[in-house]
Write a protein that holds these residues in place. Structure first.
Motif, PDB file in Angstrom:
ATOM      1  N   LEU A   1       0.879   4.453  -6.552  1.00 30.56           N
ATOM      2  CA  LEU A   1       0.032   4.498  -5.458  1.00 30.56           C
ATOM      3  C   LEU A   1       0.688   4.712  -4.050  1.00 30.56           C
ATOM      4  O   LEU A   1       0.006   5.040  -3.313  1.00 30.56           O
TER       5      LEU A   1
ATOM      6  N   ASN B   1       1.777  -0.483 -10.594  1.00 32.00           N
ATOM      7  CA  ASN B   1       1.528   0.920 -10.259  1.00 32.00           C
ATOM      8  C   ASN B   1       1.908   1.289  -8.790  1.00 32.00           C
ATOM      9  O   ASN B   1       1.323   2.405  -8.176  1.00 32.00           O
TER      10      ASN B   1
ATOM     11  N   ASN C   1      -1.882  -4.102 -10.155  1.00 29.28           N
ATOM     12  CA  ASN C   1      -1.627  -2.934  -9.194  1.00 29.28           C
ATOM     13  C   ASN C   1      -0.241  -2.945  -8.813  1.00 29.28           C
ATOM     14  O   ASN C   1       0.304  -1.911  -8.386  1.00 29.28           O
TER      15      ASN C   1
ATOM     16  N   LYS D   1       1.728   1.195  10.037  1.00 28.53           N
ATOM     17  CA  LYS D   1       1.081   0.067   9.001  1.00 28.53           C
ATOM     18  C   LYS D   1       0.043   0.705   8.192  1.00 28.53           C
ATOM     19  O   LYS D   1      -0.552   1.763   8.583  1.00 28.53           O
ATOM     20  N   GLU D   2       0.146   0.509   6.776  1.00 30.81           N
ATOM     21  CA  GLU D   2      -0.688   1.155   5.777  1.00 30.81           C
ATOM     22  C   GLU D   2      -2.010   0.636   6.043  1.00 30.81           C
ATOM     23  O   GLU D   2      -2.505  -0.583   6.293  1.00 30.81           O
ATOM     24  N   GLN D   3      -2.935   1.493   6.000  1.00 30.93           N
ATOM     25  CA  GLN D   3      -4.497   1.316   6.040  1.00 30.93           C
ATOM     26  C   GLN D   3      -5.057   1.017   4.496  1.00 30.93           C
ATOM     27  O   GLN D   3      -4.733   1.781   3.870  1.00 30.93           O
ATOM     28  N   GLY D   4      -5.605  -0.065   4.584  1.00 34.54           N
ATOM     29  CA  GLY D   4      -6.207  -0.387   3.162  1.00 34.54           C
ATOM     30  C   GLY D   4      -7.345   0.376   2.918  1.00 34.54           C
ATOM     31  O   GLY D   4      -7.993   1.357   3.866  1.00 34.54           O
ATOM     32  N   HIS D   5      -8.146   0.359   1.706  1.00 33.16           N
ATOM     33  CA  HIS D   5      -9.408   1.243   1.462  1.00 33.16           C
ATOM     34  C   HIS D   5     -10.529   0.442   1.161  1.00 33.16           C
ATOM     35  O   HIS D   5     -10.223  -0.837   0.497  1.00 33.16           O
ATOM     36  N   ILE D   6     -11.600   0.684   1.333  1.00 36.11           N
ATOM     37  CA  ILE D   6     -12.733  -0.030   0.881  1.00 36.11           C
ATOM     38  C   ILE D   6     -13.136   0.422  -0.250  1.00 36.11           C
ATOM     39  O   ILE D   6     -12.993   1.644  -0.677  1.00 36.11           O
TER      40      ILE D   6
ATOM     41  N   ASP E   1      -8.602  -1.853 -10.072  1.00 38.37           N
ATOM     42  CA  ASP E   1      -7.667  -1.010 -10.165  1.00 38.37           C
ATOM     43  C   ASP E   1      -7.748  -0.114  -8.823  1.00 38.37           C
ATOM     44  O   ASP E   1      -8.669   0.570  -8.463  1.00 38.37           O
ATOM     45  N   LEU E   2      -6.466  -0.274  -8.212  1.00 34.36           N
ATOM     46  CA  LEU E   2      -6.280   0.539  -6.815  1.00 34.36           C
ATOM     47  C   LEU E   2      -6.394   1.958  -7.027  1.00 34.36           C
ATOM     48  O   LEU E   2      -6.441   2.787  -6.023  1.00 34.36           O
TER      49      LEU E   2
ATOM     50  N   GLY F   1      -4.222  -3.612   6.234  1.00 32.01           N
ATOM     51  CA  GLY F   1      -3.359  -2.939   4.947  1.00 32.01           C
ATOM     52  C   GLY F   1      -3.874  -3.661   3.721  1.00 32.01           C
ATOM     53  O   GLY F   1      -3.260  -3.523   2.620  1.00 32.01           O
ATOM     54  N   TYR F   2      -5.081  -4.382   3.641  1.00 34.52           N
ATOM     55  CA  TYR F   2      -5.575  -4.888   2.344  1.00 34.52           C
ATOM     56  C   TYR F   2      -6.645  -4.051   1.866  1.00 34.52           C
ATOM     57  O   TYR F   2      -7.405  -3.267   2.568  1.00 34.52           O
ATOM     58  N   SER F   3      -6.755  -3.539   0.597  1.00 31.12           N
ATOM     59  CA  SER F   3      -7.614  -2.617  -0.240  1.00 31.12           C
ATOM     60  C   SER F   3      -8.535  -3.550  -0.935  1.00 31.12           C
ATOM     61  O   SER F   3      -8.133  -4.664  -1.708  1.00 31.12           O
TER      62      SER F   3
ATOM     63  N   THR G   1     -10.009   2.715  -6.084  1.00 33.61           N
ATOM     64  CA  THR G   1     -10.410   2.344  -4.621  1.00 33.61           C
ATOM     65  C   THR G   1      -9.503   3.301  -3.834  1.00 33.61           C
ATOM     66  O   THR G   1     -10.068   3.699  -2.799  1.00 33.61           O
ATOM     67  N   ASN G   2      -8.364   3.371  -3.757  1.00 39.62           N
ATOM     68  CA  ASN G   2      -7.531   4.127  -3.132  1.00 39.62           C
ATOM     69  C   ASN G   2      -7.597   5.583  -2.998  1.00 39.62           C
ATOM     70  O   ASN G   2      -7.084   6.333  -2.056  1.00 39.62           O
TER      71      ASN G   2
ATOM     72  N   ILE H   1      -4.577  -6.796  -1.787  1.00 39.29           N
ATOM     73  CA  ILE H   1      -5.892  -6.724  -2.165  1.00 39.29           C
ATOM     74  C   ILE H   1      -6.918  -7.938  -1.683  1.00 39.29           C
ATOM     75  O   ILE H   1      -6.342  -8.921  -1.345  1.00 39.29           O
TER      76      ILE H   1
ATOM     77  N   LEU I   1       2.639   2.632  -2.419  1.00 38.19           N
ATOM     78  CA  LEU I   1       2.755   1.424  -1.649  1.00 38.19           C
ATOM     79  C   LEU I   1       3.782   0.731  -1.708  1.00 38.19           C
ATOM     80  O   LEU I   1       4.300   0.600  -2.518  1.00 38.19           O
ATOM     81  N   LYS I   2       4.365   0.131  -0.385  1.00 34.72           N
ATOM     82  CA  LYS I   2       5.296  -0.686  -0.177  1.00 34.72           C
ATOM     83  C   LYS I   2       4.956  -2.035  -0.975  1.00 34.72           C
ATOM     84  O   LYS I   2       5.942  -2.643  -1.407  1.00 34.72           O
ATOM     85  N   GLU I   3       3.636  -2.556  -0.428  1.00 34.02           N
ATOM     86  CA  GLU I   3       3.299  -3.591  -0.893  1.00 34.02           C
ATOM     87  C   GLU I   3       2.078  -3.655  -1.584  1.00 34.02           C
ATOM     88  O   GLU I   3       1.151  -2.813  -0.970  1.00 34.02           O
TER      89      GLU I   3
END
Lengths: 234, 604
Positions: B452, B448, B445, A4-9, A227-228, B402-404, A231-232, B459, B454-456
C-alpha cells in the motif's frame, strides 16, 4: 521529512456523498433512521402484511426475543414512513443507509449492504416527475450519455410499480438499477395523509450496485472486508 | 416459471411475434422474461410472473391474454362454457368456509385409462410435466392452461352412502386429526402438520389428500379405473402457504393456491376438463357436477376518472384509448359522466382501486410514452441533516490525520443483541463494538503495508454498534483502539447553517484488481546531486524494474554536502503466482544497472 499521508474515504462513502450532493442540488433533504426496526415500519406500514407471499421478496433477519417483532431493516423505506409521520408535505427526501437481507453471500450478493431510497410527496405527482428526477440524477452520476427506461414491476408499496433500467454507453446495454413507482394510496394513508389530496413517488436501489457499476469493483464482498487495497484506490 | 412458446401460439389464429421478439415484448409490457431456450421444435420461455399476478398468469391462457393485450393479436376462445346437471352421485360439503371457500367436483363415468394424445403429451413435457395417464394428464393440462389445480379420484375407492348403489360419494375438507398420516402419491407416508386441512371421503371421514397440496396414493387413478370424481376447490392462501412450509413440500398446486386464486376458476376448470375428457374418452359420460360455494366472490366496481391515468402516469392518453386498453384486458367499461365505471374480470384479484387500473393502462400503453416533468421548486430549503453533516466532517478530518476509512461486518460471535436466524453460528450477534473486527482489519492491512506504500496503517470506521436497548453511531480507530459515541458528540454540536460538506468531483477512478499472492520488497538507497528531481529517479526505477513492480515509494531522504540521499522501497508482486527471490533479484539488477549508468549517482 515526508509530507503527512492523506487517508482515503471508503468508496461507498464517496458514492453516498455523490448521491447526496446531486439530490441536494435538486432540493432534496436527507433523512436517516435506525438499523433495528419494528415489523410495523419495515413491513405493515408499507402494505406488506404478515403471512402474505409478498413478504418473500425480503428475506429477513429477526432479533430475539421472538415476540419483540424486531428485525434488521431490509430496506430504508421504513424511514420514509417515520419522516412522513413527522413532517408536513410537500417534501422531497433521500434516505441512504445500511440494510440487511438474510441471503447467502457470493460475489454479487451480500447480507449487509447499503440502499438509497427517495420519496417525494406533493400535489399531482406523476411518473413524469419521477422520470425527470432520475434522468437528472443518472446524467450527473454516470455521465451525459445515460438514459432511463421504465418497465412493469411489482412492489406492495407502489402502484404503478416500475423497474428502472439505465443505458450504459460503455457497455452498450441497459442495466437494471432500481425499483420505483407512485406511492400506493394505502401507504399515503399510513403516512397520515389523504390520498385524494396528496400523492408521491418513491424509488430505491443498492449503493453497492451503483459503486460496482461506476468503479467496476468485481466482488461485492470487498466493501466490508476492511481491506485498504480497496479503499486506498479511491 | 416455464412456458411453452408453441402452447402460447395455440391460442391464436393469426401469427404472433417470434419467440425472442415475444420475450422482449412481454418484458417491456408485462413480466421480465429471464430466458428463451430452444427445445426440439419449441421454445421455452422462463417468465418471472410478478407476485401479484400469479392468480391469473401462472397459466398459459393468462400469458396468452397478456400477449393479446400487448400485441393486439386476437385470442381464440379455446373452450366454450358448458352446463352441467346436478350430480346424483357426488356431493361436496364445506365445513369451514374460511379455509375452503369452495369445493366443487365433477362426476365422470365410464372413462378408459390410457395414454394421453400426442399433442397433450408434447405440451406437458415441454414445461417439465411428466405424462402419467390420460386422466391425470388432463387435470395437469387444465391447471397449466387455466391456473386452476384439479385432482382426480378413483370413485371406486371412495365410500358410497348408503352402500347399496344409488347413494352418494361425498367430498369434504376438515383440519387434520391428531397423529393422522397419509400415504401421498409420491409413495411417501407423510405425517400432516397440525392445522393443515385434508380433503376427506366424508362418508367414512378418512383423509384422501392434503388439501391444495398433494393427493393420496390410495384413491389414485389406476389402469382399471372406470368412474372418477374430479375435485376443483378454492383454499385460503395463508393456510396453504403455512402447510406447505411446515411440510417442506411445494407442488404446482400449492404454488398457485398460496398466491390466492379466484374461486370462479373452479367452475371453468371443470368445464374445460369435461370438454377435454369427452374428446379423449368418447364413451365417457359427464354424470353431473357438485358444488358448495356459500359466499360467491363479489364483482369489484372501480370508478375511474377519465383523465386519471393521464395525470398519474404523466403521459398523453385519450379517454377513448383508455377504454380500449381496459376492454382489451377483458374489463367491462361504461360511462358515468367524467368517469368510467370499470368491472374487472373476477380472476383479476389484483384490480381493486383506480391506481391498479392506472398501472394496467400505463404498462399496456407503454411506459416509454411517459413524458418528463420537473418537480416544483420548493420555497423552503430542506433542513440540513445534522448527523450527515457531522459524519461527513469527521470523515474528512480523519483522512487529513492520515486515517483511511474501512467498513466491517455487523455480525459477530458475541454481543448484547442476538439474532433468531443468523446465517452462521458464529455470526449470531450484532456487534456491541467495532473494535474486534477493526483490529482484524488492522492486522490484515499491516501485512500489506508496503504494497500500500504506507509507513503506518491508520484506519477508522463510522458505524452503528448495538447495545442491549439501543443502537449507537460510533467512530472507532486503530491502532488507537478507541471508540467514541458520535450520537452524544453530534448532539452537543451546534446545528449546521450552511449546506453540508460536498465531496470533490474528481474523475471516477477505475478499480484495479489486486493480487492474492505474496509480495517481495527490496530497498535501494543512493546519493544524487541535490538539484536532482526525485521524480527523475522514480521514473528511472519504474522504467527499469519491469512489470512485476507494483509499488514504489520513498521512505528516506537527507541532505549532506550538496548531495541528497534517497531511500526507495520497491514492492514486487505477480498476479498469477508467488514470486521467487531470484525473480526479485533479477529485477533489482536491472534497476541497479540503470541507476549506475548515470555517473552522478552513487548507490549506497
Amino acid at each position: 521529512m515526508m509530507k503527512k499521508e492523506q487517508g482515503h474515504i471508503h468508496p461507498l462513502s464517496k458514492v453516498t456523498e455523490d448521491i447526496e450532493r446531486i439530490f441536494s442540488k435538486l432540493g432534496f433533504g436527507i433523512a436517516d433512521g435506525p438499523e433495528i426496526e419494528t415489523e410495523y415500519y419495515n413491513f405493515d406500514a408499507l402494505n406488506i402484511p404478515a403471512n402474505h407471499p409478498a413478504r418473500d421478496m425480503w428475506d429477513t433477519f429477526w432479533l430475539k426475543p421472538e415476540n419483540s417483532k424486531k428485525l434488521l431493516r431490509t430496506h430504508t423505506s421504513p424511514v420514509q414512513v417515520r419522516y412522513a409521520e413527522t413532517h408536513n408535505p410537500p417534501f422531497k427526501i433521500i434516505v441512504p443507509g445500511k440494510t440487511y437481507r438474510h441471503e447467502a453471500t457470493d460475489s454479487t450478493h451480500e447480507a449487509q449492504f447499503h440502499q438509497v431510497e427517495g420519496l417525494v410527496v406533493g400535489k399531482d405527482i406523476s411518473l413524469a416527475n419521477l422520470r425527470w428526477t432520475l434522468e437528472q440524477f443518472f446524467q450527473e452520476f454516470f455521465g451525459a450519455g445515460s438514459k432511463v427506461r421504465m418497465r412493469p414491476s411489482f412492489f406492495p408499496f407502489t402502484e404503478p410499480s416500475v423497474e428502472i433500467d439505465v443505458w450504459f454507453p460503455e457497455q452498450n446495454k441497459w442495466l437494471e438499477i432500481m425499483g420505483a413507482g407512485l406511492v400506493h394510496p394505502k401507504v399515503i394513508k399510513n403516512f397520515g395523509l389523504d390520498p385524494n389530496e396528496w400523492s408521491g413517488y418513491a424509488f430505491g436501489g443498492g449503493i453497492e450496485r451503483l459503486a460496482i457499476l461506476k468503479y467496476r469493483v468485481p466482488d461485492i464482498r470487498m466493501f466490508a472486508s476492511g481491506d485498504l487495497r480497496l479503499t486506498n484506490q479511491f | 416459471m416455464k412456458f411453452s412458446y408453441n402452447w402460447i401460439k395455440s391460442y391464436f389464429e393469426e401469427p404472433i411475434p417470434e419467440a425472442d421478439k415475444l420475450a422482449d415484448i412481454i418484458t417491456m409490457y408485462a413480466f421480465e422474461v429471464e430466458g428463451v431456450e430452444p427445445r426440439n421444435d419449441d421454445f421455452i420461455l422462463d417468465i418471472s410472473v410478478l407476485p401479484n399476478r400469479a392468480h391469473d398468469c401462472f397459466s398459459h391462457s393468462g400469458i396468452a391474454r397478456e400477449v393479446s393485450a400487448v400485441s393486439g393479436a386476437k385470442i381464440k376462445q379455446l373452450f366454450s362454457p358448458r352446463e352441467f346437471e346436478v350430480s346424483k352421485k357426488v356431493k361436496t360439503i364445506i365445513k369451514d368456509a374460511t379455509a375452503t371457500p369452495r369445493i366443487s367436483a365433477l362426476s365422470v363415468e365410464n372413462i378408459t385409462v390410457s395414454e394421453s394424445p400426442e399433442w397433450m403429451k408434447k405440451f406437458l413435457e415441454a414445461v417439465g410435466q411428466k405424462s402419467i395417464n390420460n386422466i391425470v394428464d388432463t387435470t395437469n393440462f387444465v391447471m397449466l392452461h387455466s391456473g386452476q389445480p384439479l385432482h382426480a379420484y378413483d370413485r371406486a375407492k371412495l365410500t358410497e352412502n348408503p352402500p347399496t348403489g344409488g347413494g352418494f360419494y361425498t367430498l369434504s375438507a376438515r383440519p387434520v386429526g391428531k397423529g393422522e398420516s397419509l400415504a401421498t402419491l409420491d409413495s411417501k407416508e407423510r405425517e400432516i402438520p397440525e392445522g393443515a386441512f385434508v380433503i376427506t371421503d366424508d362418508n367414512r371421514d378418512a383423509p384422501l389428500s392434503i388439501a391444495g397440496i398433494k393427493g393420496g396414493a390410495e384413491s389414485k387413478i389406476d389402469t382399471d379405473t372406470k368412474d372418477i370424481v374430479v375435485e376443483a376447490a378454492s383454499f385460503n392462501p395463508t393456510l396453504i402457504r403455512e402447510t406447505s412450509r411446515l411440510l417442506k413440500l411445494r407442488t404446482d398446486a400449492s404454488d398457485r393456491f398460496e398466491k390466492e386464486i379466484s374461486p370462479t376458476l373452479c367452475r371453468t376448470g371443470l368445464e374445460e376438463f369435461a370438454t377435454l375428457i369427452l374428446e379423449i374418452c368418447p364413451n365417457a359420460v359427464i354424470e353431473g357436477m357438485a358444488d358448495a360455494y356459500p359466499n360467491p366472490q363479489q364483482q369489484v366496481e372501480i370508478l375511474l376518472p377519465k383523465d386519471f391515468a393521464s395525470k398519474k402516469l404523466g403521459l398523453d392518453i385519450s379517454p377513448d384509448k383508455v377504454k380500449r386498453i381496459l376492454t382489451s384486458l377483458e374489463m367491462q367499461v361504461s360511462e358515468e359522466g367524467d368517469n368510467y365505471k370499470v368491472l374487472p374480470p373476477l380472476a383479476r384479484l389484483d384490480l381493486v382501486v383506480k391506481e391498479d387500473l392506472a398501472e394496467e393502462i400505463g404498462r399496456i400503453y407503454g411506459y416509454e410514452n411517459v413524458l418528463t416533468k420537473p418537480l416544483a421548486v420548493s420555497e423552503v430549503e430542506p433542513e440540513i441533516n445534522k448527523i450527515v453533516y457531522y459524519t461527513d466532517k469527521l470523515r474528512r478530518e480523519q483522512t487529513e490525520e492520515g486515517y483511511s476509512e474501512v467498513q466491517t461486518y455487523s455480525f459477530v460471535d458475541s454481543g448484547e443483541v442476538e439474532l433468531m436466524n443468523p446465517l452462521a453460528s458464529d455470526k449470531n450477534y450484532l456487534r456491541a463494538s467495532m473494535l474486534p473486527k477493526l483490529k482484524e482489519a488492522y492486522e490484515l492491512n499491516k501485512k500489506n503495508k508496503d504494497l500500500l506504500g504506507l509507513k503506518e496503517v491508520r484506519i477508522f470506521e463510522i458505524g452503528k454498534i448495538f447495545k442491549k436497548d439501543r443502537e449507537i453511531l460510533a467512530l472507532a480507530k486503530m491502532p488507537d483502539n478507541t471508540e467514541i459515541d458520535l450520537d452524544e458528540y453530534i448532539a452537543s454540536q451546534p446545528n449546521p447553517t450552511t449546506n453540508y460538506l460536498l465531496s470533490n468531483t474528481t474523475e471516477p477512478k477505475q478499480f484495479k484488481p489486486f493480487s492474492q499472492f505474496p509480495f517481495i520488497t527490496r530497498d535501494i538507497a543512493l546519493w544524487v546531486p541535490s538539484t536532482t528531481d526525485p521524480e527523475t529517479i522514480e521514473k528511472l526505477i519504474r522504467d527499469s524494474a519491469g512489470e512485476l513492480l507494483v509499488k514504489l515509494f520513498m521512505f528516506d531522504k537527507f541532505d549532506k554536502d550538496r548531495r541528497t540521499s534517497y531511500g526507495f522501497r520497491l514492492v514486487f508482486q505477480s498476479m498469477d503466482k508467488t514470486l521467487t527471490d531470484d525473480e526479485a533479484n533479477k529485477a533489482m539488477e536491472q534497476v541497479t544497472k540503470a541507476l549506475s549508468a548515470n555517473k552522478d549517482y552513487e548507490i549506497r
